[in-house]
Design an enzyme around this catalytic site. Sequence first.
Site, mmCIF file in Angstrom:
data_model
loop_
_atom_site.group_PDB
_atom_site.id
_atom_site.type_symbol
_atom_site.label_atom_id
_atom_site.label_comp_id
_atom_site.label_asym_id
_atom_site.label_seq_id
_atom_site.Cartn_x
_atom_site.Cartn_y
_atom_site.Cartn_z
ATOM 1 N N ARG A 163 0.370 -1.134 -0.427
ATOM 2 C CA ARG A 163 0.117 0.169 0.326
ATOM 3 C C ARG A 163 0.984 1.425 -0.229
ATOM 4 O O ARG A 163 1.186 1.527 1.016
ATOM 5 C CB ARG A 163 -1.246 0.227 1.526
ATOM 6 C CG ARG A 163 -1.729 -0.970 1.189
ATOM 7 C CD ARG A 163 -3.127 -0.158 -0.400
ATOM 8 N NE ARG A 163 -3.973 -1.802 -0.177
ATOM 9 C CZ ARG A 163 -4.157 -2.545 -0.736
ATOM 10 N NH1 ARG A 163 -3.711 -3.012 -1.319
ATOM 11 N NH2 ARG A 163 -5.506 -3.358 -1.085
ATOM 12 N N GLU A 187 -2.969 7.277 -5.351
ATOM 13 C CA GLU A 187 -4.711 6.815 -6.111
ATOM 14 C C GLU A 187 -4.961 7.311 -6.160
ATOM 15 O O GLU A 187 -5.608 7.395 -5.606
ATOM 16 C CB GLU A 187 -4.004 4.548 -5.934
ATOM 17 C CG GLU A 187 -2.384 4.162 -6.302
ATOM 18 C CD GLU A 187 -2.130 3.206 -5.267
ATOM 19 O OE1 GLU A 187 -3.765 2.856 -5.445
ATOM 20 O OE2 GLU A 187 -1.741 2.840 -5.141
ATOM 21 N N HIS A 195 -0.986 -0.576 -9.326
ATOM 22 C CA HIS A 195 -1.382 -1.039 -8.452
ATOM 23 C C HIS A 195 -1.794 -2.346 -9.909
ATOM 24 O O HIS A 195 -2.719 -2.324 -9.532
ATOM 25 C CB HIS A 195 -3.004 0.054 -7.577
ATOM 26 C CG HIS A 195 -3.328 -1.198 -7.417
ATOM 27 N ND1 HIS A 195 -3.869 -0.681 -5.722
ATOM 28 C CD2 HIS A 195 -3.125 -2.182 -6.406
ATOM 29 C CE1 HIS A 195 -3.416 -1.377 -4.613
ATOM 30 N NE2 HIS A 195 -3.365 -2.775 -5.326
HETATM 31 C C1 DGY Z 1 -5.872 -6.639 -3.084
HETATM 32 O O1 DGY Z 1 -6.098 -7.506 -3.299
HETATM 33 O O2 DGY Z 1 -5.086 -5.120 -1.426
HETATM 34 C C2 DGY Z 1 -5.289 -6.002 -4.293
HETATM 35 O O3 DGY Z 1 -3.569 -5.222 -3.394
HETATM 36 C C3 DGY Z 1 -6.001 -5.351 -5.274
HETATM 37 O O4 DGY Z 1 -6.504 -3.816 -4.924
#
Ligand code: DGY
Length: 320
Positions: A240, A269, A287
């Site tokens: 993240r 993002e 991402h």
């Molecule tokens: C998740 O599933 O957490 C991935 O990063 C896609 O958002």
Amino acid sequence: MPDTQRTRLLIARKVPAAVAKRAETEFHAYVTDADMDAWSVVEFCTKHALPAVLIGKKSGLQAEHIAALPPTLKIVANASAGVDHMDVAAAHARGIVVTNAPDALTECTADFTMLLVLAACRRASEYERIMRAGWGKSFGMTDMLGTRVNGKTLGIVGFGRIGRAVARRAQGFGMRVIYTDIQRAAPALENGATYYESLDAMLPHCQVLTLHVPGGGAPLMTAREFGRLPQGAIFVNAARGGLVDEDALYAALTSGQLRGAGLDVYRGEPNVDPRFATLDNVFLTPHMASATVETRDQMGFTALDNVAAVLDGASALNPV
Ligand code: DGY
């Protein structure tokens, strides 16, 4: 919208065709063809007194949305591993079950993490841009050299499913794996990796560092933590963006403290701090770590399995 109470479901984000088909076969489902926002979800669930909804980032339900959901709602299913786009505590306070899809994306996210490690170590972004510009100049023995992955020490922050899947891959590339987590893993799961009790203690030993912890809260990587890495380390993040102080990351990349970075996630993002795009030593992706046909189908199927379980009166398979 058919009228059977038990199996009614709103799919509030655009899902792969196979997932939509299964939802329509197994549930009385309304399947959106464009990601809905949170208030549209509340309105739709209220209007149709729904028991279940599958949401995504755009429909991330915060406390005010959850407070406005109808009393019929039993489950908010997520097709992602991370649930930082919604207020889980507010849902729990209302007795609403929240689920995620933790297993579905493990392998693809770990593959992608290795892609970022390799790309950052081996200057993939620069090489690719050279080719797209027509190449035209041979490189000598000392030109454009990357750094070898084999034999390097990889530090993994967070030794859950994805962290461990990255460890297995990295060991296949001949990397030495060290990790930190809240507690030490059982020897079978540890599989030869070395445990450090704290991030602080591990950082000076990491030639490559990769994050695999949930988002939310204060950034884990600030100027202080980047400063504790050995000079010339490689930093990778497919977890993240909020885990990182991006000013500190930019400073570390431009000062030479970091040799390079491979990044799939960002604080703002779907936008990326434009300063990163000016740097040769970063490999940037939007991402996409879980973005394969197979995994995205599996993520959606997992959310449907959770909805089916909860609406059948059983426990959720993947409660958050
Ligand atoms: C998740 O599933 O957490 C991935 O990063 C896609 O958002």
